[in-house]
Design a protein around this motif. Structure first.
Motif: not given
Length: 259
Positions: A151-155, A168-169, A225-227, A249-251
């Motif tokens: 949830y933190t990484d989504a911001f 995105r989550t 992610k956007y890239d 993506i960050r898993t």
């Protein structure tokens, strides 16, 4: 004889009710927890190095703070509305009693600029906070910290980007590891997400090495992610040729069929 029969019946009734009581405790946390807070910080750092979220049953508030060589940076605040699909998987994995048994400070958080993480839970009028070393969480939070990190990484977005939290989550997402062979015994592992007859591929540079096996089935939480990253294969001349771009993506909290 009547007295003994009454005691026996009472004992049987108490035994039958105990599992129900356990379930009530879990349900109460899901329904009545005031909030969960989670944050990370790095003391010897320039930029926005302190991040924090507050999660309730219908909203996540995010803020980040930091400084540069000239002084404090302006605080950045963002928020996103959420539904029970993001709240329940988080709180249903929390054993609040076990959490309260933890020391308030564990290990040496942010020593030698190693970073720190912390979790605070308010439930039933009680507030308890635990601080620990970055990416070295105690066992009592391991079942749910992956949600908080996700949830933190989504911001974590650029200034001109939108949060788009729901798009995105990914929570408890099924996927499959695939290997794209490139020259000189190079391997580029991607995560495939199957949607009907289509499969979309994503790249996580931090994917645990023990999952770098072709056709490994996984379930994970993640943030798109956007890239993107170029994925290569080798041609007949042993040259690396780009075959496609995989969205990054960050898993977190990755589980596999190898576990």
């Amino acid at each position: 004889m009547k007295r003994n029969t009454t005691i026996l019946l009472f004992g049987m009734l108490l035994y039958l009710l105990l599992p129900a009581c356990d379930q009530i405790v879990s349900d109460d946390l899901a329904k009545d927890a005031d909030y969960l807070k989670y944050g990370t910080s790095f003391g010897m750092c320039i930029g926005y190095c302190t991040h924090e979220i507050q999660v309730t049953s219908n909203k996540i508030d995010f803020k980040k703070n930091g400084h540069n060589m000239e002084g404090l940076l302006p605080e950045v605040s963002l928020s996103a509305e959420i539904d029970q699909n993001y709240w329940l998987p988080l709180v249903e994995n929390i054993d609040f009693d076990a959490f309260k048994q933890l020391d308030s400070i564990i290990g040496c958080p942010d020593c030698a600029d190693g970073g720190a993480e912390w979790i605070e839970i308010k439930h039933g009028g009680e507030v308890y906070k635990v601080i620990f070393e970055y990416m070295n969480e105690p066992d009592a939070v391991r079942s749910f910290i992956g949600y908080l990190r996700t949830y933190t990484d989504a911001f974590k977005i650029e200034e001109n980007e939108e949060v788009n939290f729901g798009d995105r989550t990914l929570i408890d997402q099924a996927g499959i590891i695939r290997n794209s062979l490139c020259p000189n015994d190079c391997n580029e592992f991607v995560i495939g997400i199957i949607d009907g007859t289509d499969t979309s591929y994503f790249y996580d540079e931090y994917l645990p090495e023990d999952l770098n096996l072709d056709y490994t089935e996984i379930e994970f939480n993640g943030v798109l992610k956007y890239d993107s990253t170029s994925i290569h294969q080798q041609n007949g001349n042993d040259e690396a040729v780009e075959v496609f771009k995989a969205r990054n993506i960050r898993t977190f909290n990755v589980r596999s069929n190898l576990d």
